[in-house]
Design a protein around this motif. Structure first.
Motif, PDB file in Angstrom:
ATOM      1  N   PRO A 118      -1.506 -11.640  -0.366  1.00  0.00           N
ATOM      2  CA  PRO A 118      -2.960 -11.390  -0.271  1.00  0.00           C
ATOM      3  C   PRO A 118      -3.422 -11.091   1.153  1.00  0.00           C
ATOM      4  CG  PRO A 118      -2.478 -13.591  -1.174  1.00  0.00           C
ATOM      5  CD  PRO A 118      -1.202 -13.037  -0.685  1.00  0.00           C
ATOM      6  N   HIS A 119      -2.568 -11.336   2.143  1.00  0.00           N
ATOM      7  CA  HIS A 119      -2.994 -11.184   3.548  1.00  0.00           C
ATOM      8  C   HIS A 119      -2.228 -10.082   4.260  1.00  0.00           C
ATOM      9  CE1 HIS A 119      -4.956 -14.960   2.790  1.00  0.00           C
ATOM     10  NE2 HIS A 119      -3.810 -15.494   2.435  1.00  0.00           N
ATOM     11  N   ARG A 120      -1.578  -9.205   3.498  1.00  0.00           N
ATOM     12  CA  ARG A 120      -0.701  -8.228   4.143  1.00  0.00           C
ATOM     13  C   ARG A 120      -1.518  -7.277   5.013  1.00  0.00           C
ATOM     14  NH1 ARG A 120       0.355  -3.754   0.180  1.00  0.00           N
ATOM     15  NH2 ARG A 120      -1.279  -4.001  -1.364  1.00  0.00           N
ATOM     16  N   PRO A 121      -1.047  -7.025   6.249  1.00  0.00           N
ATOM     17  CA  PRO A 121      -1.783  -6.137   7.149  1.00  0.00           C
ATOM     18  C   PRO A 121      -1.504  -4.667   6.851  1.00  0.00           C
ATOM     19  CG  PRO A 121       0.115  -7.093   8.278  1.00  0.00           C
ATOM     20  CD  PRO A 121       0.132  -7.624   6.871  1.00  0.00           C
ATOM     21  N   PHE A 122      -2.413  -3.816   7.302  1.00  0.00           N
ATOM     22  CA  PHE A 122      -2.237  -2.362   7.197  1.00  0.00           C
ATOM     23  C   PHE A 122      -2.219  -1.788   8.612  1.00  0.00           C
ATOM     24  CE2 PHE A 122      -3.961  -3.746   3.188  1.00  0.00           C
ATOM     25  CZ  PHE A 122      -3.196  -3.052   2.267  1.00  0.00           C
ATOM     26  N   PRO A 123      -1.518  -0.701   8.890  1.00  0.00           N
ATOM     27  CA  PRO A 123      -0.707   0.052   7.953  1.00  0.00           C
ATOM     28  C   PRO A 123       0.514  -0.741   7.494  1.00  0.00           C
ATOM     29  CG  PRO A 123      -0.334   0.869  10.193  1.00  0.00           C
ATOM     30  CD  PRO A 123      -1.443  -0.147  10.273  1.00  0.00           C
ATOM     31  N   THR A 124       0.947  -0.458   6.280  1.00  0.00           N
ATOM     32  CA  THR A 124       2.132  -1.119   5.743  1.00  0.00           C
ATOM     33  C   THR A 124       3.393  -0.530   6.384  1.00  0.00           C
ATOM     34  OG1 THR A 124       2.429   0.528   4.003  1.00  0.00           O
ATOM     35  CG2 THR A 124       0.988  -1.351   3.490  1.00  0.00           C
ATOM     36  N   ALA A 125       4.508  -1.211   6.163  1.00  0.00           N
ATOM     37  CA  ALA A 125       5.797  -0.702   6.668  1.00  0.00           C
ATOM     38  C   ALA A 125       6.066   0.698   6.115  1.00  0.00           C
ATOM     39  CB  ALA A 125       6.922  -1.659   6.277  1.00  0.00           C
ATOM     40  N   PHE A 126       5.757   0.904   4.824  1.00  0.00           N
ATOM     41  CA  PHE A 126       5.989   2.225   4.229  1.00  0.00           C
ATOM     42  C   PHE A 126       5.101   3.287   4.878  1.00  0.00           C
ATOM     43  CE2 PHE A 126       8.345   3.427   0.175  1.00  0.00           C
ATOM     44  CZ  PHE A 126       9.430   2.624   0.469  1.00  0.00           C
ATOM     45  N   GLU A 127       3.847   2.923   5.200  1.00  0.00           N
ATOM     46  CA  GLU A 127       2.971   3.890   5.879  1.00  0.00           C
ATOM     47  C   GLU A 127       3.541   4.245   7.251  1.00  0.00           C
ATOM     48  OE1 GLU A 127      -1.569   3.313   4.494  1.00  0.00           O
ATOM     49  OE2 GLU A 127      -0.672   1.491   5.293  1.00  0.00           O
ATOM     50  N   ARG A 128       4.028   3.232   7.969  1.00  0.00           N
ATOM     51  CA  ARG A 128       4.595   3.498   9.310  1.00  0.00           C
ATOM     52  C   ARG A 128       5.876   4.318   9.204  1.00  0.00           C
ATOM     53  NH1 ARG A 128       5.465  -2.070  11.459  1.00  0.00           N
ATOM     54  NH2 ARG A 128       4.806  -2.830   9.432  1.00  0.00           N
ATOM     55  N   LEU A 129       6.704   3.991   8.226  1.00  0.00           N
ATOM     56  CA  LEU A 129       7.968   4.738   8.061  1.00  0.00           C
ATOM     57  C   LEU A 129       7.693   6.182   7.644  1.00  0.00           C
ATOM     58  CD1 LEU A 129      10.032   1.898   6.368  1.00  0.00           C
ATOM     59  CD2 LEU A 129      10.693   3.081   8.480  1.00  0.00           C
ATOM     60  N   ARG A 130       6.687   6.376   6.789  1.00  0.00           N
ATOM     61  CA  ARG A 130       6.332   7.747   6.378  1.00  0.00           C
ATOM     62  C   ARG A 130       5.850   8.562   7.581  1.00  0.00           C
ATOM     63  NH1 ARG A 130       4.591   9.029   0.778  1.00  0.00           N
ATOM     64  NH2 ARG A 130       2.966  10.273   1.734  1.00  0.00           N
ATOM     65  N   ALA A 131       5.054   7.934   8.447  1.00  0.00           N
ATOM     66  CA  ALA A 131       4.546   8.644   9.622  1.00  0.00           C
ATOM     67  C   ALA A 131       5.712   9.057  10.531  1.00  0.00           C
ATOM     68  CB  ALA A 131       3.568   7.753  10.381  1.00  0.00           C
ATOM     69  N   THR A 132       6.666   8.142  10.704  1.00  0.00           N
ATOM     70  CA  THR A 132       7.829   8.442  11.546  1.00  0.00           C
ATOM     71  C   THR A 132       8.676   9.542  10.930  1.00  0.00           C
ATOM     72  OG1 THR A 132       7.884   6.084  12.010  1.00  0.00           O
ATOM     73  CG2 THR A 132       9.772   7.352  12.773  1.00  0.00           C
ATOM     74  N   ALA A 133       8.804   9.486   9.593  1.00  0.00           N
ATOM     75  CA  ALA A 133       9.662  10.466   8.907  1.00  0.00           C
ATOM     76  C   ALA A 133       8.951  11.800   8.701  1.00  0.00           C
ATOM     77  CB  ALA A 133      10.100   9.893   7.560  1.00  0.00           C
TER      78      ALA A 133
END
Ligand SMILES: Nc1ncnc2c1ncn2[C@@H]1O[C@H](COP(=O)(O)OP(=O)(O)OP(=O)(O)O)[C@@H](O)[C@H]1O
Length: 185
Positions: free
Chosen positions: A165-180
């Motif tokens: 319930p407290h997960r921060p954004f951007p998520t790991a997937f959002e960061r990985l997508r930006a890098t990729a």
């Protein structure tokens, strides 16, 4: 509404399935545990020629990723239990899953303990975990991690459930997508 995906990534015998089973006990609402192993078990058990095997395995993994994406797209919450031991697997998932809905969990375990479990369960080829060990966490980014070397699956699951319930954004997937350089959703 898109379902959430708790994505457990770790070597064979790191404890992913055990944590996933506990997660289904502690999380509210209906969740689905979709282990990659289940998709391999669905395949006919007839022996496959060595020259055809890589293609068959590749299609199984690609199908698994799309099945998870389909369940989540229909609004189902899913616990994924997978081994990101090849770069293309993560790249494929980054393309398919809604990145805001993915909680990427690193399931760690010392090599010594992983090998001990591998020997004692006896249903995995010797050395499998060691071969995967350096590769599965190579992308280096997680939302949350757990270490099953000394922590029980139930305690790992409780920690992940408390994080949700407290997960921060951007998520790991959002960061990985930006890098990729994967296109936006
Ligand atoms: N935290 C833990 N402490 C002690 N033993 C554990 C722990 N987690 C899992 N195990 C044991 O380790 C073995 C492998 O666990 P599990 O099947 O959960 O791993 P896995 O990562 O899903 O493996 P695989 O990818 O090969 O299916 C099992 O015998 C399980 O009982």
């Amino acid at each position: 509404m898109h379902g959430r995906i708790i994505f457990l990534n770790g070597t064979s015998s790191s404890g992913k399935s055990s944590v996933a089973r506990e997660l289904l006990r502690v999380l509210d609402g209906p969740w689905f545990h979709m282990p990659v192993d289940a998709f391999h078990r669905m395949r006919t058990s007839r022996e496959i020629d060595a020259d055809r095997l890589p293609d068959v395995l590749h299609r199984t993994w690609r199908g698994y990723h799309r099945a998870v994406a389909g369940m989540a797209a229909a609004g189902n919450d899913v616990v994924v239990d997978h081994v990101l031991s090849e770069e293309w697997r993560l790249a494929d998932c980054l393309e398919l899953f809604d990145p805001r809905e993915v909680v990427l969990v690193g399931v760690r375990c010392s090599l010594e303990e992983t090998e001990r479990r591998e020997r004692s369960r006896g249903d995995r080829p010797a050395g499998l975990a060691a071969r995967q060990y350096a590769r599965v966490h190579a992308h280096g980014v997680y939302d949350v991690e757990c270490d099953t070397t000394t922590t029980s699956p139930a305690d790992c699951a409780r920690a992940i459930a408390a994080f949700l319930p407290h997960r921060p954004f951007p998520t790991a997937f959002e960061r990985l997508r930006a890098t990729a350089g994967v296109g936006g959703r």
